[in-house]
Scaffold this active site. Sequence first.
Site, PDB file in Angstrom:
ATOM      1  N   GLY A   1     -18.446  -5.882  21.228  1.00 17.75           N
ATOM      2  CA  GLY A   1     -17.843  -5.773  22.588  1.00 17.75           C
ATOM      3  C   GLY A   1     -16.507  -4.607  22.005  1.00 17.75           C
ATOM      4  O   GLY A   1     -15.745  -5.605  21.004  1.00 17.75           O
TER       5      GLY A   1
ATOM      6  N   LYS B   1     -23.359  -9.649   7.496  1.00 25.41           N
ATOM      7  CA  LYS B   1     -23.110  -9.881   8.161  1.00 25.41           C
ATOM      8  C   LYS B   1     -23.505 -11.656   6.725  1.00 25.41           C
ATOM      9  O   LYS B   1     -22.744 -12.564   6.458  1.00 25.41           O
ATOM     10  CB  LYS B   1     -23.035 -10.277   9.074  1.00 25.41           C
ATOM     11  CG  LYS B   1     -22.482  -9.019  10.412  1.00 25.41           C
ATOM     12  CD  LYS B   1     -22.810  -9.080  11.718  1.00 25.41           C
ATOM     13  CE  LYS B   1     -22.180  -8.066  12.429  1.00 25.41           C
ATOM     14  NZ  LYS B   1     -22.753  -8.564  13.705  1.00 25.41           N
TER      15      LYS B   1
END
Length: 351
Positions: A324, A226
């Site tokens: 999620g 990231k």
Amino acid sequence: MDRHDIALIGFGGVNRALAQIILDRGDELADDLGFSLRVVAITDLRLGSLMQAEGIDLADVFAMSAGETFAGKPGGTAAPQNDYVIRNSTADIVVEATFTNPIDGEPGISHVRAALESGKSVTTTNKGPVALGGLELNRLAAANGVTFQYEGSVVSGTPILRFASETLKGLRINAVEGILNGTSNYVLGQMESGMTLDAAVAEAQALGYAEADPTADIEGSDVQLKVVILANELLGADITTADVTRRGISEVSAADIIDAAAQGKRYKLIGSAFRNAAGTVTAKVEPVALPLTHPLASVSGPTNAVSFDTDLLGTVTVSGPGAGRIETAYALLSDIIAIDAHQRARVEAVR
Ligand SMILES: NC(=O)C1=CN([C@@H]2O[C@H](COP(=O)(O)OP(=O)(O)OC[C@H]3O[C@@H](n4cnc5c(N)ncnc54)[C@H](O)[C@@H]3O)[C@@H](O)[C@H]2O)C=CC1
Ligand SMILES: N[C@@H](CC=O)C(=O)O
């Protein structure tokens, strides 16, 4: 009404959640967005492949029993035929959500490349192709007149890439730092409450936050990818994982967490990249004991936060879900909306 036909590559937590959103809210979305969504292909390591140009009955797919494959369905096979499906399905958008490979980005890079080569736009939440092949894949998309979007590759459905590139336009971003992994943040919080690392990781897996191999969350390689994406996208760098020093939360013991609390501090896994005076970029991932007064110290659970250090505005921080299934499926939906807008703009431009 316009329609986008979609191929789902990988049918795990995130792509299932996208399919569920399309099944539950397709009509409402079509009214809101001005286009409808139809899934015409699915391919997965465990399920095999399914191609139905007239649209797949998603309720029927969700009703499949454990261990069943697509072999028994019209247009179905037991073996995954990813490349064939990507190149030959009638989809105009390919949604890549197979596992993130932090070493070489495969097979995600090949999936994205095949889609772009065959004139299909791509959205992915897979960090491998973006961090390890982003430059090439963006060029390929441009050369083929299609769009490559990857909002969910950093901070899940919280739109920080689009926020920085579109909303912060005109500012110079000099540094980026933040909590970039939902699993490790959740695990650190649970450890603070007395849970063991292993038990907390098991919970994060059950909740759909963790990588297929959660070592990537715990040892920091997920954040390393990231940081590469943020540095290359927002700081104009051209770095790879080897340029990002990495330490994970496996280095933080229960005793360290208790000691930190006694000193009014809290451990967080921080990923950062900043532009040096010489113009190069320094990037790292490390657990840091932050004072409780630090803005990132109160970011808890799978929530992430990213601070952008800008020239004209100072520090701007965005916080939101960092992991999620549904939250990440929203990132795919937001990319599909962006792809639709790009396609419309292209059509307008040639009128
Ligand atoms: N779950 C999350 O909160 C987030 C996930 N992501 C990324 O999104 C991607 C998907 O995540 P999840 O759905 O949670 O993972 P998952 O592990 O639930 O699903 C991955 C699916 O891909 C399939 N797969 C793996 N290799 C394949 C191959 N070679 N060909 C066909 N299918 C293959 C697996 O069988 C599995 O069904 C990963 O790259 C992950 O890093 C990104 C942001 C957040
Ligand atoms: N495993 C990752 C998922 C999102 O990238 C995380 O926990 O942040």
